[in-house]
Design an enzyme around this catalytic site. Structure first.
Site, PDB file in Angstrom:
ATOM      1  N   LYS A 126      10.158 -29.784  10.284  1.00  0.00           N
ATOM      2  CA  LYS A 126      10.007 -28.870  11.422  1.00  0.00           C
ATOM      3  C   LYS A 126      10.490 -27.467  11.048  1.00  0.00           C
ATOM      4  CE  LYS A 126       8.392 -31.654  14.624  1.00  0.00           C
ATOM      5  NZ  LYS A 126       7.054 -31.445  15.225  1.00  0.00           N
ATOM      6  N   TYR A 144      12.633 -35.317   9.359  1.00  0.00           N
ATOM      7  CA  TYR A 144      12.016 -34.783  10.569  1.00  0.00           C
ATOM      8  C   TYR A 144      12.431 -33.337  10.813  1.00  0.00           C
ATOM      9  CZ  TYR A 144      10.586 -34.409  15.470  1.00  0.00           C
ATOM     10  OH  TYR A 144      10.000 -33.997  16.641  1.00  0.00           O
TER      11      TYR A 144
END
Length: 278
Positions: free
Chosen positions: A187, A183
């Site tokens: 990002k 994650y």
């Protein structure tokens, strides 16, 4: 049985001690955070005139992710501030709105798997806002990467090619392209990839846990929200109301950039999001 009871008792005591330690550290961090009320007041006083000046420039913007929690609130903030002559929502389906305030809101329905075929939807906008995103739990690892990286980056590329000069990206606290966590890594990677496009103004927002009544079910996130909401005064840098994120994005739009790329961490977002805008 006595061994089990002893073990449980020890675990409870350990958990209690750790909780106290965490709270004490968090309180210390909270009270030692630097604050400058004078600076906040000065900034708030100038925002209204900056908004009026921006409004007179007759600019337009587009918003990705208007059906999401941050996107919905951001749209309302944009409508209330009324700094754009036109707002375009770009998404995979048309949203239903009621009220005169939506008269200047246009919608473009696109297929994110074939965004090159919809390049016209990204042309002619001065400012772009991206709140697009999903989760690994909801879309799987490949689906998460496709949405949070591929869709976001391709949209930014088309916007830049279409004349957009200012791009605002909702990212996440801890985003890091070298992270071992998927994650945070994704990002961080999309942050860096968009920076390389060379927007005149590029702002990255890295909020902590978003405090919001989310419609879709995310049990783990819901528990985190309840915890950080209850201790928001103790953990000011770990969570933030979604309304403050949206307000910060709108407010920063009218500010003169200190540099081409700016990164706002959770504390910075909260500070800007609490500034009076009306």
């Amino acid at each position: 049985m006595s061994v089990v009871r002893l073990l449980l008792s020890t675990l409870r005591k350990t958990a209690g001690i750790l909780t106290v330690i965490v709270v004490v550290i968090a309180v210390a961090l909270y009270y030692f955070e630097d604050a400058d009320p004078g600076e906040d007041s000065s900034m708030a006083e100038g925002i209204k005139s900056l908004e009026e000046n921006f409004r007179q420039q007759n600019k337009s913007c587009f918003l990705l992710g208007a059906s999401g929690e941050t996107g919905k609130v951001l749209l309302q903030e944009l409508l209330e501030c009324n700094i754009f002559s036109k707002i375009t929502l770009i998404g995979r389906r048309k949203l239903t709105f009621h009220g005169k305030e939506y008269e200047n809101v246009e919608q473009e329905v696109v297929d994110f798997e074939k965004l090159d075929d919809y390049s016209a939807s990204f042309q002619g906008h001065d400012v772009g806002y991206c709140c697009l995103g999903t989760t690994k739990a909801k879309a799987g690892a490949d689906g998460f990467v496709r949405v949070d990286h591929d869709y976001v980056l391709k949209s930014a590329e088309l916007a830049k090619a279409g004349g957009c000069s200012q791009f605002h990206l909702q990212s996440s606290r801890g985003a890091d392209k070298t992270s071992s966590f998927l994650y945070l890594k994704v990002k961080g990677q999309v942050e860096a990839a968009i920076e390389a496009l060379g927007f005149d103004k590029y702002v990255i927002y890295r909020p902590g846990v978003l405090l919001v009544d989310r419609q879709e079910s995310r049990p783990g996130e819901r528990l985190a929200q309840k915890f950080f909401s209850a201790f928001s005064g103790v953990f000011p840098s770990m969570s933030i109301p979604v309304q403050e994120v949206a307000k910060a994005m709108v407010t920063h739009t009218v500010l003169q950039p200190k540099q081409k790329t700016e990164i706002l961490e959770n504390k910075d977002i909260a500070k800007l999001g609490k500034s009076p805008q009306k």
